[in-house]
Each structure stands twice: as structure tokens, then as C-alpha cells.
Scaffold this motif. Structure first.
Motif, PDB file in Angstrom:
ATOM      1  N   THR A   1      29.178  -3.801  -7.674  1.00  0.00           N
ATOM      2  CA  THR A   1      29.618  -2.980  -6.537  1.00  0.00           C
ATOM      3  C   THR A   1      28.484  -2.661  -5.571  1.00  0.00           C
ATOM      4  OG1 THR A   1      30.804  -0.925  -5.954  1.00  0.00           O
ATOM      5  CG2 THR A   1      29.191  -0.780  -7.751  1.00  0.00           C
TER       6      THR A   1
ATOM      7  N   SER B   1      33.575   0.216  -6.865  1.00  0.00           N
ATOM      8  CA  SER B   1      33.473   0.451  -8.313  1.00  0.00           C
ATOM      9  C   SER B   1      32.537   1.615  -8.589  1.00  0.00           C
ATOM     10  CB  SER B   1      33.018  -0.819  -9.049  1.00  0.00           C
ATOM     11  OG  SER B   1      34.085  -1.760  -9.090  1.00  0.00           O
TER      12      SER B   1
ATOM     13  N   ARG C   1      31.481  -4.012 -13.869  1.00  0.00           N
ATOM     14  CA  ARG C   1      31.884  -4.177 -12.484  1.00  0.00           C
ATOM     15  C   ARG C   1      30.617  -4.427 -11.669  1.00  0.00           C
ATOM     16  NH1 ARG C   1      36.771  -2.062 -10.109  1.00  0.00           N
ATOM     17  NH2 ARG C   1      38.393  -2.000 -11.685  1.00  0.00           N
TER      18      ARG C   1
END
Ligand code: 6PG
Length: 237
Positions: A177, A148, A175
Motif C-alpha cells: 500500500t 491498505s 497487503r
């Protein structure tokens, strides 16, 4: 960095599955365990299904494999958008992987806390030594994002390995990540990219001007990176 080009997606997936088999068995032979970071999205689903079937089902000692996710959408793990849900259905359940081998993001926590908690899981797994995953699998978006790590987001300039939460536009969603320094510490890194829609992004990342803000996958540039692509995705190379 090496680019391996195959006639079609099936061939690219079979080659990467064989590579994973080799690396997993080498890691388990040396360290009695294998840590793999799985990518999300749609491309790797067929790879995971392939790994869950013979011969790979029988050739990898799955009880010694520990599964992480390179990124996750900030949704319930039961949501159709969840990378974990796709991985659970295509790989973990078919292989009867026990829960204590799998590290999931806790998306019930606020995003920043979820990222921090996952980073703590990683630190605990590596006993607070340098977090060097045996293998990281990555995909590529048609805008040249990976995991991401999306264009023009603030985490692209990170210098310290970490797990981060990030807001991406269109639609405005969170997101979670691994950041680029965390991914680049891995021993092996493999991109799996197939299909004509990705051809321009592949060209931009591998041959385009250096611009990591625009083409974040350029951040993943250690000499240990392998690209597994089909001819369609490699059309502009
Ligand atoms: C995700 C992935 C992401 C993915 C690319 C490619 O959460 O979507 O981690 O980085 O690898 O977006 O996705 P496709 O394979 O679906 O094209």
C-alpha cells in the motif's frame, strides 16, 4: 474537505467520473500527462466500467494517462482477489491501455521487496521530484480502513511518503500500500463510498473522535479531499 452526497450509487459514480474527466483534461492540458492512483475492492468497478464507455471513453486522452494502484493484495495478478485483475478487466483492457502506462505491483517478489520496487517505480515516474499524483481514488472499508491502511497497524504512524508491505489479521495476509503521507501529497484525492454498510464508518471518519489508529481514513485529511457518497452511506451524517 468537501462531501458530495448523491441519491444513489449511479449518481455518485457519474459525478466522480465527470470530476476525473475534468481533472484529467486539466492535467493533460498543463503537463501533457495525468497520473491517477486507482482504488481496489468492489465499489470502484462500476466507476471504471463507466470511464471505459462513452462519453468518458472519448473525452479523456487515455494515451496520456498513467495508472497506479493505491494498494494490492499479496496474490498473483491473475488471482480473483487481485485489485490489478479487477482494474485490468473493467478499465485497462476495454480502453486498450498499453502496458507501459500501467504500474503494477510485482507480487512474485517478497512483500517488502515488492513494496520497495513499487516505490522506485513512483520515484522514477516523478524523476525523483516530490511524488505528487494528480489524483488518488480511495474506498472505505466498514472498519474505516482505506487503501491498505488498516486499524492498529504500524504503518499508520509513518511520517515519510512510501510504499509499504503490511500484514493484516483475519485472515493473516500481506497487503502492499501507499502510506498516508504518500497519498496526502496528491493534488486531488477522492473517496467513493456507497451503501448502508459503510454509513457508520463514514460517520466515524468524518464526525467521530480523532483516532487514526481506530479510523485510519482520518489520516487522509488535506483540504483537497472530496468525498463522493450516496445517501445510504451518508445516513449517519
Ligand atoms: C482493497 C481496497 C480497499 C477498499 C475498501 C472498500 O484492496 O480492498 O483498496 O481499501 O477500497 O476495502 O472495499 P469495497 O469497495 O469492496 O467495499
Amino acid at each position: 474537505m468537501s462531501v458530495h452526497t448523491f441519491p444513489d450509487k449511479n449518481a455518485a459514480i457519474l459525478a466522480l467520473a465527470n470530476r476525473i474527466d475534468d481533472v484529467a483534461n486539466m492535467s493533460i492540458h498543463s503537463n501533457d500527462k495525468f497520473s491517477i492512483v486507482l482504488s481496489g475492492g468492489s465499489t470502484p468497478q462500476q466507476l471504471y466500467q463507466t470511464l471505459a464507455e462513452p462519453p468518458f471513453r472519448d473525452s479523456i486522452p487515455w494515451s496520456k494517462v498513467f495508472f497506479f494502484l493505491g494498494d494490492e493484495r499479496y496474490v498473483p495478478l491473475t488471482d480473483d482477489e487481485s485489485n490489478y485483475k479487477m482494474i485490468e478487466e473493467s478499465l485497462l483492457k476495454p480502453l486498450n491501455i498499453s502496458d507501459n502506462q500501467v504500474f503494477k505491483y510485482n507480487t512474485n517478489l517478497p512483500p517488502e521487496k515488492a513494496a520497495l520496487e513499487y516505490q522506485q517505480y513512483i520515484q522514477q515516474y516523478f524523476k525523483n521530484d516530490k511524488a505528487r499524483f494528480d489524483m488518488v481514488l480511495l474506498g472505505l472499508g466498514d472498519n474505516a480502513h482505506t487503501a491498505s491502511l488498516f486499524p492498529n497497524t504500524n504503518i499508520l504512524s509513518d511520517k515519510t511518503p512510501a510504499v509499504k508491505s503490511v500484514i493484516i489479521k483475519e485472515p493473516d495476509t500481506y497487503r502492499l500500500t501507499l502510506n498516508a503521507p504518500m497519498i496526502n501529497q496528491a493534488i486531488h484525492i477522492a473517496f467513493l463510498v456507497t451503501g448502508q454498510p459503510k454509513a457508520m464508518a463514514v460517520h466515524q471518519v468524518l464526525e467521530g473522535k480523532e483516532d487514526c489508529a481506530l479510523y485510519p481514513a482520518q489520516l487522509i485529511r488535506t483540504e483537497l479531499v472530496d468525498w463522493y457518497i450516496d445517501e445510504a452511506a451518508g445516513n449517519f451524517l
